[in-house]
Write a protein that holds these residues in place. Structure first.
Motif, PDB file in Angstrom:
ATOM      1  N   ASN A 169      10.775   4.032   8.703  1.00  0.00           N
ATOM      2  CA  ASN A 169      11.073   4.050   7.273  1.00  0.00           C
ATOM      3  C   ASN A 169      11.923   5.286   7.042  1.00  0.00           C
ATOM      4  OD1 ASN A 169      11.093   4.277   4.424  1.00  0.00           O
ATOM      5  ND2 ASN A 169       9.108   3.270   4.263  1.00  0.00           N
TER       6      ASN A 169
ATOM      7  N   LYS B 210       4.393   7.493   8.843  1.00  0.00           N
ATOM      8  CA  LYS B 210       4.890   6.951  10.120  1.00  0.00           C
ATOM      9  C   LYS B 210       4.159   7.570  11.315  1.00  0.00           C
ATOM     10  CE  LYS B 210       9.239   7.991   9.472  1.00  0.00           C
ATOM     11  NZ  LYS B 210       9.245   8.406   8.047  1.00  0.00           N
TER      12      LYS B 210
ATOM     13  N   ILE C 143       6.753  -1.243   9.304  1.00  0.00           N
ATOM     14  CA  ILE C 143       7.238  -0.406   8.208  1.00  0.00           C
ATOM     15  C   ILE C 143       6.056   0.123   7.401  1.00  0.00           C
ATOM     16  CG2 ILE C 143       8.685  -0.318   6.157  1.00  0.00           C
ATOM     17  CD1 ILE C 143      10.210  -2.761   7.242  1.00  0.00           C
TER      18      ILE C 143
ATOM     19  N   LEU D 263       4.645   1.790   4.238  1.00  0.00           N
ATOM     20  CA  LEU D 263       5.192   1.841   2.882  1.00  0.00           C
ATOM     21  C   LEU D 263       4.181   2.496   1.952  1.00  0.00           C
ATOM     22  CD1 LEU D 263       7.440   1.040   0.883  1.00  0.00           C
ATOM     23  CD2 LEU D 263       6.275  -1.149   0.588  1.00  0.00           C
TER      24      LEU D 263
ATOM     25  N   SER E 176       9.108   4.493  -3.081  1.00  0.00           N
ATOM     26  CA  SER E 176       9.116   3.960  -1.723  1.00  0.00           C
ATOM     27  C   SER E 176       9.677   2.546  -1.698  1.00  0.00           C
ATOM     28  CB  SER E 176       7.691   3.963  -1.150  1.00  0.00           C
ATOM     29  OG  SER E 176       7.244   5.274  -0.931  1.00  0.00           O
TER      30      SER E 176
ATOM     31  N   VAL F 166      13.188   0.317   0.686  1.00  0.00           N
ATOM     32  CA  VAL F 166      12.886  -0.688   1.708  1.00  0.00           C
ATOM     33  C   VAL F 166      14.027  -1.698   1.846  1.00  0.00           C
ATOM     34  CG1 VAL F 166      11.305  -2.540   2.366  1.00  0.00           C
ATOM     35  CG2 VAL F 166      10.402  -0.400   1.517  1.00  0.00           C
TER      36      VAL F 166
ATOM     37  N   ILE G  80      15.677  -2.796   5.374  1.00  0.00           N
ATOM     38  CA  ILE G  80      15.710  -4.184   5.832  1.00  0.00           C
ATOM     39  C   ILE G  80      17.146  -4.630   6.083  1.00  0.00           C
ATOM     40  CG2 ILE G  80      15.265  -6.573   5.109  1.00  0.00           C
ATOM     41  CD1 ILE G  80      12.659  -5.581   3.869  1.00  0.00           C
TER      42      ILE G  80
ATOM     43  N   ILE H 268      10.738  -8.127  11.915  1.00  0.00           N
ATOM     44  CA  ILE H 268       9.790  -7.253  11.220  1.00  0.00           C
ATOM     45  C   ILE H 268       8.385  -7.721  11.572  1.00  0.00           C
ATOM     46  CG2 ILE H 268       8.939  -6.438   8.999  1.00  0.00           C
ATOM     47  CD1 ILE H 268      11.759  -6.828   7.900  1.00  0.00           C
TER      48      ILE H 268
ATOM     49  N   ILE I 139       4.596  -5.065   7.272  1.00  0.00           N
ATOM     50  CA  ILE I 139       4.676  -3.933   6.351  1.00  0.00           C
ATOM     51  C   ILE I 139       3.256  -3.448   6.098  1.00  0.00           C
ATOM     52  CG2 ILE I 139       5.237  -3.243   3.986  1.00  0.00           C
ATOM     53  CD1 ILE I 139       7.600  -5.181   4.118  1.00  0.00           C
TER      54      ILE I 139
ATOM     55  N   VAL J  62       4.660  -5.290  -3.766  1.00  0.00           N
ATOM     56  CA  VAL J  62       4.945  -5.391  -2.327  1.00  0.00           C
ATOM     57  C   VAL J  62       4.580  -6.784  -1.816  1.00  0.00           C
ATOM     58  CG1 VAL J  62       4.275  -4.552  -0.035  1.00  0.00           C
ATOM     59  CG2 VAL J  62       4.725  -2.924  -1.871  1.00  0.00           C
TER      60      VAL J  62
ATOM     61  N   PHE K  93       7.265  -9.431  -0.299  1.00  0.00           N
ATOM     62  CA  PHE K  93       7.313  -9.607   1.153  1.00  0.00           C
ATOM     63  C   PHE K  93       6.287 -10.596   1.702  1.00  0.00           C
ATOM     64  CE2 PHE K  93       8.850  -5.264   0.257  1.00  0.00           C
ATOM     65  CZ  PHE K  93      10.167  -5.435   0.676  1.00  0.00           C
TER      66      PHE K  93
ATOM     67  N   VAL L  16       3.156  -8.656   4.951  1.00  0.00           N
ATOM     68  CA  VAL L  16       2.344  -7.499   4.580  1.00  0.00           C
ATOM     69  C   VAL L  16       0.989  -7.625   5.289  1.00  0.00           C
ATOM     70  CG1 VAL L  16       1.277  -6.213   2.690  1.00  0.00           C
ATOM     71  CG2 VAL L  16       3.487  -7.351   2.347  1.00  0.00           C
TER      72      VAL L  16
END
Length: 292
Positions: free
Chosen positions: A48, A55, A186, A188, A194, A198, A202, A218, A221, A240, A244, A248
């Protein structure tokens, strides 16, 4: 700017009727089956471009949780700040050789730089500020975007997972991580700023997939620093999941006092506070990662 809410107490927040913090019914994730053999590794870039989203914390604790399932894991510190190395009790400035030497010197082999950690089955390829020079030096190299995948090739069959902790930017080092990876995880942070970044990440992932690494996807998330007591966190989580969907993860990492403690201790939370909600959240994440 309003201060963050106080850290969530280190207790599991149970959800009623099987509904998790994501607002969805929790998916049934089986316990990972035992392995008949190790390797070749699946490479995951923990990525990210925004800093401070978890991270490094995720790389360390996901790695330790995967190792609990008898998966051999290599953690790659691909950030010149060396936070991953520090988080495992290594002093970057005292290192004689790092991933920089493997990348830039033909006479340095990757097995000679890999270090054991306090977790059985989890090793570290460390980094320090020297790596910042590699980004400049690699610009003129042929095939510069594939330097990391060439670096990892000699050890890929020894591990089941390679987790690459990326720097908070979308520069050449991060592109190298994406070009080497099978998937991107990722982290988040559950706050609106934030979310805004994203889309750019992406877009970069899609470009790398199109031009450098067709197998890149991916993996998922991961919502981090979630505080179930605040409306803001819950609204961001809903956004989120709406944006997504199924990528997620069900696992959600709550804001807790335990993670700063583990950084000082130089240990994963699964070892420092093995029965905490944070440790159990990363164990749940490990099961999802294995299942995907």
């Amino acid at each position: 700017m309003a201060p963050h809410a106080a850290p969530v107490d280190d207790v599991a927040h149970e959800q009623v009727d099987g509904i998790g913090p994501t607002g969805r019914t929790r998916r049934s994730i089986p316990d990972p089956p035992p392995l008949l053999h190790h390797g070749p590794a699946k490479i995951l870039a923990i990525c990210n471009q925004k800093g401070g989203v978890g991270k490094t914390t995720t790389t360390i604790n996901l790695g330790a949780a995967l190792a609990e399932h008898d998966r051999r894991v290599l953690l790659v510190d691909f950030d010149p700040q060396g936070a991953l190395s520090v988080g495992l009790g290594v002093h970057p400035h005292q290192l004689e050789t790092t991933i920089y030497n493997v990348i830039m010197e033909n006479d340095t082999a990757v097995p000679d730089v890999i270090r054991k950690t306090m977790i059985d089955g989890m090793d570290l390829l460390p980094s320090n500020i020297d790596l910042s020079a590699a980004e400049i030096q690699l610009v003129s190299e042929v095939g510069r975007e594939h330097t990391l995948v060439r670096t990892l090739r000699p050890v890929i069959d020894h591990y089941d997972y390679v987790l690459v902790d990326c720097q908070p930017s979308l520069g050449l080092l991060t592109v190298n991580a994406l070009a080497a990876a099978d998937g991107v995880l990722i982290p988040l942070e559950c706050e609106f700023f934030s979310l805004r970044g994203v889309a750019l990440l992406i877009d970069t992932i899609e470009k790398v997939k199109e031009r450098l690494n067709p197998k890149l996807d991916i993996t998922g998330i991961l919502a981090t620093m979630y505080d179930p007591r605040t409306l803001h966190s819950r609204e961001v989580m809903a956004r989120v999941v709406e944006a997504f969907g199924e990528i997620v993860f069900d696992a959600v990492i709550n804001r807790t006092v335990r993670f700063p403690e583990t950084t000082v201790a130089g240990e994963p939370i699964t070892r420092w506070a093995p029965r905490s909600s944070g440790a159990n959240a990363y164990r749940a994440l490990a099961r999802e990662v294995i299942a995907r």
